[in-house]
Design a protein around this motif. Structure first.
Motif, PDB file in Angstrom:
ATOM      1  N   SER A 167       0.830  -1.209   0.000  1.00 45.21           N
ATOM      2  CA  SER A 167       0.000   0.000   0.000  1.00 45.21           C
ATOM      3  C   SER A 167       0.859   1.252   0.000  1.00 45.21           C
ATOM      4  O   SER A 167       0.568   2.232  -0.708  1.00 45.21           O
ATOM      5  CB  SER A 167      -0.932   0.008   1.210  1.00 45.21           C
ATOM      6  OG  SER A 167      -1.835  -1.064   1.146  1.00 45.21           O
ATOM      7  N   PHE A 168       1.917   1.224   0.815  1.00 43.48           N
ATOM      8  CA  PHE A 168       2.845   2.356   0.843  1.00 43.48           C
ATOM      9  C   PHE A 168       3.464   2.563  -0.543  1.00 43.48           C
ATOM     10  O   PHE A 168       3.590   3.700  -1.028  1.00 43.48           O
ATOM     11  CB  PHE A 168       3.940   2.108   1.881  1.00 43.48           C
ATOM     12  CG  PHE A 168       4.970   3.195   1.933  1.00 43.48           C
ATOM     13  CD1 PHE A 168       4.707   4.400   2.574  1.00 43.48           C
ATOM     14  CD2 PHE A 168       6.217   3.019   1.337  1.00 43.48           C
ATOM     15  CE1 PHE A 168       5.662   5.407   2.616  1.00 43.48           C
ATOM     16  CE2 PHE A 168       7.170   4.015   1.369  1.00 43.48           C
ATOM     17  CZ  PHE A 168       6.892   5.209   2.013  1.00 43.48           C
ATOM     18  N   PHE A 169       3.819   1.458  -1.193  1.00 42.61           N
ATOM     19  CA  PHE A 169       4.375   1.545  -2.549  1.00 42.61           C
ATOM     20  C   PHE A 169       3.354   2.149  -3.520  1.00 42.61           C
ATOM     21  O   PHE A 169       3.686   2.994  -4.346  1.00 42.61           O
ATOM     22  CB  PHE A 169       4.787   0.145  -3.012  1.00 42.61           C
ATOM     23  CG  PHE A 169       4.988   0.025  -4.494  1.00 42.61           C
ATOM     24  CD1 PHE A 169       6.104   0.566  -5.120  1.00 42.61           C
ATOM     25  CD2 PHE A 169       4.033  -0.628  -5.286  1.00 42.61           C
ATOM     26  CE1 PHE A 169       6.269   0.464  -6.498  1.00 42.61           C
ATOM     27  CE2 PHE A 169       4.201  -0.738  -6.652  1.00 42.61           C
ATOM     28  CZ  PHE A 169       5.321  -0.186  -7.259  1.00 42.61           C
ATOM     29  N   LEU A 170       2.083   1.717  -3.425  1.00 39.86           N
ATOM     30  CA  LEU A 170       1.048   2.219  -4.328  1.00 39.86           C
ATOM     31  C   LEU A 170       0.792   3.703  -4.127  1.00 39.86           C
ATOM     32  O   LEU A 170       0.587   4.454  -5.094  1.00 39.86           O
ATOM     33  CB  LEU A 170      -0.250   1.433  -4.124  1.00 39.86           C
ATOM     34  CG  LEU A 170      -0.281   0.001  -4.644  1.00 39.86           C
ATOM     35  CD1 LEU A 170      -1.591  -0.666  -4.279  1.00 39.86           C
ATOM     36  CD2 LEU A 170      -0.083  -0.026  -6.163  1.00 39.86           C
ATOM     37  N   VAL A 171       0.802   4.134  -2.868  1.00 31.02           N
ATOM     38  CA  VAL A 171       0.593   5.563  -2.582  1.00 31.02           C
ATOM     39  C   VAL A 171       1.718   6.393  -3.198  1.00 31.02           C
ATOM     40  O   VAL A 171       1.473   7.419  -3.848  1.00 31.02           O
ATOM     41  CB  VAL A 171       0.500   5.804  -1.065  1.00 31.02           C
ATOM     42  CG1 VAL A 171       0.530   7.304  -0.762  1.00 31.02           C
ATOM     43  CG2 VAL A 171      -0.774   5.174  -0.509  1.00 31.02           C
ATOM     44  N   GLN A 172       2.957   5.949  -3.019  1.00 32.51           N
ATOM     45  CA  GLN A 172       4.091   6.677  -3.592  1.00 32.51           C
ATOM     46  C   GLN A 172       4.048   6.645  -5.121  1.00 32.51           C
ATOM     47  O   GLN A 172       4.358   7.645  -5.790  1.00 32.51           O
ATOM     48  CB  GLN A 172       5.406   6.061  -3.092  1.00 32.51           C
ATOM     49  CG  GLN A 172       5.613   6.172  -1.593  1.00 32.51           C
ATOM     50  CD  GLN A 172       5.518   7.600  -1.107  1.00 32.51           C
ATOM     51  OE1 GLN A 172       6.135   8.506  -1.660  1.00 32.51           O
ATOM     52  NE2 GLN A 172       4.741   7.814  -0.048  1.00 32.51           N
ATOM     53  N   LEU A 173       3.627   5.503  -5.670  1.00 29.30           N
ATOM     54  CA  LEU A 173       3.510   5.393  -7.125  1.00 29.30           C
ATOM     55  C   LEU A 173       2.447   6.356  -7.654  1.00 29.30           C
ATOM     56  O   LEU A 173       2.641   7.002  -8.695  1.00 29.30           O
ATOM     57  CB  LEU A 173       3.152   3.949  -7.505  1.00 29.30           C
ATOM     58  CG  LEU A 173       2.964   3.666  -9.004  1.00 29.30           C
ATOM     59  CD1 LEU A 173       4.259   3.921  -9.771  1.00 29.30           C
ATOM     60  CD2 LEU A 173       2.483   2.230  -9.224  1.00 29.30           C
ATOM     61  N   SER A 174       1.337   6.471  -6.944  1.00 31.91           N
ATOM     62  CA  SER A 174       0.272   7.383  -7.355  1.00 31.91           C
ATOM     63  C   SER A 174       0.746   8.826  -7.351  1.00 31.91           C
ATOM     64  O   SER A 174       0.462   9.589  -8.281  1.00 31.91           O
ATOM     65  CB  SER A 174      -0.937   7.240  -6.421  1.00 31.91           C
ATOM     66  OG  SER A 174      -1.482   5.955  -6.500  1.00 31.91           O
ATOM     67  N   VAL A 175       1.459   9.197  -6.307  1.00 32.49           N
ATOM     68  CA  VAL A 175       1.983  10.566  -6.231  1.00 32.49           C
ATOM     69  C   VAL A 175       2.963  10.829  -7.370  1.00 32.49           C
ATOM     70  O   VAL A 175       2.938  11.898  -8.006  1.00 32.49           O
ATOM     71  CB  VAL A 175       2.666  10.799  -4.862  1.00 32.49           C
ATOM     72  CG1 VAL A 175       3.359  12.163  -4.839  1.00 32.49           C
ATOM     73  CG2 VAL A 175       1.638  10.703  -3.738  1.00 32.49           C
ATOM     74  N   LEU A 176       3.818   9.842  -7.650  1.00 32.88           N
ATOM     75  CA  LEU A 176       4.796   9.989  -8.723  1.00 32.88           C
ATOM     76  C   LEU A 176       4.102  10.132 -10.080  1.00 32.88           C
ATOM     77  O   LEU A 176       4.466  10.993 -10.892  1.00 32.88           O
ATOM     78  CB  LEU A 176       5.729   8.781  -8.730  1.00 32.88           C
ATOM     79  CG  LEU A 176       6.824   8.760  -9.814  1.00 32.88           C
ATOM     80  CD1 LEU A 176       7.772   9.936  -9.626  1.00 32.88           C
ATOM     81  CD2 LEU A 176       7.589   7.444  -9.764  1.00 32.88           C
ATOM     82  N   ILE A 177       3.087   9.278 -10.311  1.00 32.12           N
ATOM     83  CA  ILE A 177       2.355   9.344 -11.579  1.00 32.12           C
ATOM     84  C   ILE A 177       1.632  10.676 -11.709  1.00 32.12           C
ATOM     85  O   ILE A 177       1.603  11.288 -12.783  1.00 32.12           O
ATOM     86  CB  ILE A 177       1.351   8.178 -11.684  1.00 32.12           C
ATOM     87  CG1 ILE A 177       2.100   6.852 -11.800  1.00 32.12           C
ATOM     88  CG2 ILE A 177       0.429   8.356 -12.879  1.00 32.12           C
ATOM     89  CD1 ILE A 177       1.195   5.638 -11.813  1.00 32.12           C
ATOM     90  N   LYS A 178       1.052  11.149 -10.609  1.00 31.83           N
ATOM     91  CA  LYS A 178       0.346  12.426 -10.631  1.00 31.83           C
ATOM     92  C   LYS A 178       1.282  13.562 -11.030  1.00 31.83           C
ATOM     93  O   LYS A 178       0.950  14.399 -11.878  1.00 31.83           O
ATOM     94  CB  LYS A 178      -0.274  12.698  -9.263  1.00 31.83           C
ATOM     95  CG  LYS A 178      -1.032  14.024  -9.207  1.00 31.83           C
ATOM     96  CD  LYS A 178      -1.588  14.261  -7.814  1.00 31.83           C
ATOM     97  CE  LYS A 178      -2.278  15.623  -7.745  1.00 31.83           C
ATOM     98  NZ  LYS A 178      -2.801  15.902  -6.386  1.00 31.83           N
ATOM     99  N   LYS A 179       2.475  13.580 -10.428  1.00 34.78           N
ATOM    100  CA  LYS A 179       3.434  14.641 -10.750  1.00 34.78           C
ATOM    101  C   LYS A 179       3.906  14.554 -12.192  1.00 34.78           C
ATOM    102  O   LYS A 179       3.990  15.564 -12.891  1.00 34.78           O
ATOM    103  CB  LYS A 179       4.628  14.559  -9.792  1.00 34.78           C
ATOM    104  CG  LYS A 179       4.297  14.955  -8.364  1.00 34.78           C
ATOM    105  CD  LYS A 179       5.530  14.872  -7.467  1.00 34.78           C
ATOM    106  CE  LYS A 179       5.190  15.298  -6.054  1.00 34.78           C
ATOM    107  NZ  LYS A 179       6.377  15.204  -5.142  1.00 34.78           N
TER     108      LYS A 179
END
Length: 399
Positions: A209-221
């Motif tokens: 989940s922590f990985f997915l949250v960071q991935l989402s933020v990265l994709i958003k940016k």
């Protein structure tokens, strides 16, 4: 301008999806064990977060990262929990997107139906009861593919029926391959998530989940950067497009002339015969409509990769990469023939054009010289009586 109301077929389609979803829930919804509720609650919280975050960029990317969580829930808790979570995710996503009532209900029903069908396929083929891991994963992947394809089909049919558009136009606008590639990429992450949680339980869920949250933020940016870049490109593109005819303008031709010449290309230089007299006799609004009609005829006579440039006034340049002079002449002949089929304007003024043709295959490798050669050939065509085509010849200056 009022927006066209959806047809009756659209309402039938949406209502059908809603009814199928409700029927599926009634038939296949089983109670969720209390021991699973807390773990499922964490999945729901993660899904809502990913849905609301990814909805800010999913219109550009073509999918939502929340779908990553659907398949671990199907695998671990079964279809009842997956349907519940999918409905919650779609509910929050529709709120974020501010969907209208019917679209709101359709979005929830569509996700529920896709999850229901995918989970039933997984369970009916054996599901977790399959002993061999590779067979179980093959069944799981088959369910994922079903979900992706059914979701794509429902969204496409919905938009086609709602907008009254044709299939080819809609698929082209959706960039089908890109959409499917993104969806498969997302659900591949869901497969890894499933294996990770199945192997490590709740700690594995927290780590991933922590990985997915960071991935989402990265994709958003990264998406924000891509959107800003696309906006700049669109603004630059607008500067290169003629506002009235929507073909390229002289700025584009200048940019093209400054690029190195490294390919076979034929140029058509086209001018409407006696267009100044036409504008003096009739109003300029009618003249503008003739220019627009002319560009439409040219577009019908050339390939998708060919380029039309409004050189100025009633003059146009057509760039035909990969064609020699003879092939360019054939294109010019099609244009002239199509224009000659137009009815007379105001029942007394036929529209004709003169075209000059020059090619790198025989005339010049220098783009500036090539433009001048096609221009001179066009003026030769006018001197020969107009409504004709003239090929540039290096020996005589024209042909």
């Amino acid at each position: 301008m009022s927006r066209k109301r959806p047809s009756r077929l659209y309402y039938f389609f949406v209502c059908g999806i809603i009814l199928l979803s409700i029927a599926g829930i009634i038939l296949f919804f089983n109670p969720i064990p209390r021991t699973d509720l807390l773990f499922l609650g964490f999945f729901v919280c993660l899904t809502i977060y990913l849905e609301t975050l990814s909805r800010e960029w999913s219109k550009t990317m073509g999918y939502s990262l929340a779908a990553v969580t659907f398949f671990p829930v199907i695998y671990i808790f079964g279809h009842s929990a997956a349907i519940l979570m999918g409905a919650i995710a779609a509910f929050f996503g529709s709120i974020v997107e501010k969907r209208k009532r019917l679209a709101f209900i359709f979005n929830i029903s569509q996700i529920v139906l896709c999850i229901l069908i995918a989970s039933l396929i997984f369970e009916q083929l054996g599901g977790k009861a399959i002993i061999l891991v590779w067979q179980r994963m093959f069944t799981f992947i088959l369910a994922m593919i079903t979900y992706i394809c059914l979701n794509f089909l429902l969204v496409t049919v919905h938009d086609v029926v709602q907008e009254g558009a044709n299939w080819r136009h809609k698929l082209k606008r959706m960039e089908t391959l890109g959409w499917l590639r993104s969806s498969f990429g997302t659900n591949f992450v869901g497969l890894i998530f499933t294996l990770f949680v199945d192997a490590h339980g709740f700690p594995g869920f927290l780590i991933f989940s922590f990985f997915l949250v960071q991935l989402s933020v990265l994709i958003k940016k990264s998406t924000q950067v891509s959107v800003e870049k696309k906006v700049r490109q669109n603004l630059e593109q607008e500067l290169l497009v003629d506002e009235m005819t929507q073909v390229y303008n002289f700025r584009y031709l200048t940019k093209w002339l400054n690029e190195p010449a490294d390919e076979l290309i034929t140029i058509l230089f086209l001018d409407i015969d006696d267009f100044k007299l036409f504008n003096d006799q009739f109003d300029h609004e009618l003249g503008n409509s003739i220019l627009i009609k002319l560009t439409q005829i040219i577009e019908c006579c050339i390939r998708d990769d060919d380029i039309i440039v409004r050189y100025g006034g009633d003059e146009f340049v057509v760039l035909l990469p990969g064609l020699d002079k003879e092939e360019g002449y054939n294109v010019a002949r099609r244009i002239v023939d199509e224009i000659n089929r137009l009815p007379m304007v105001a029942n007394q003024a036929p529209i004709t054009v003169s075209i000059g043709v020059a090619s790198t295959s025989e005339d010049s490798l220098d783009k500036h010289q090539l433009i001048r050669a096609a221009d001179q050939a066009m003026y030769t065509a006018k001197r020969k009586g107009k409504n004709t085509i003239c090929l540039w010849s290096a020996q005589s200056g024209s042909a």
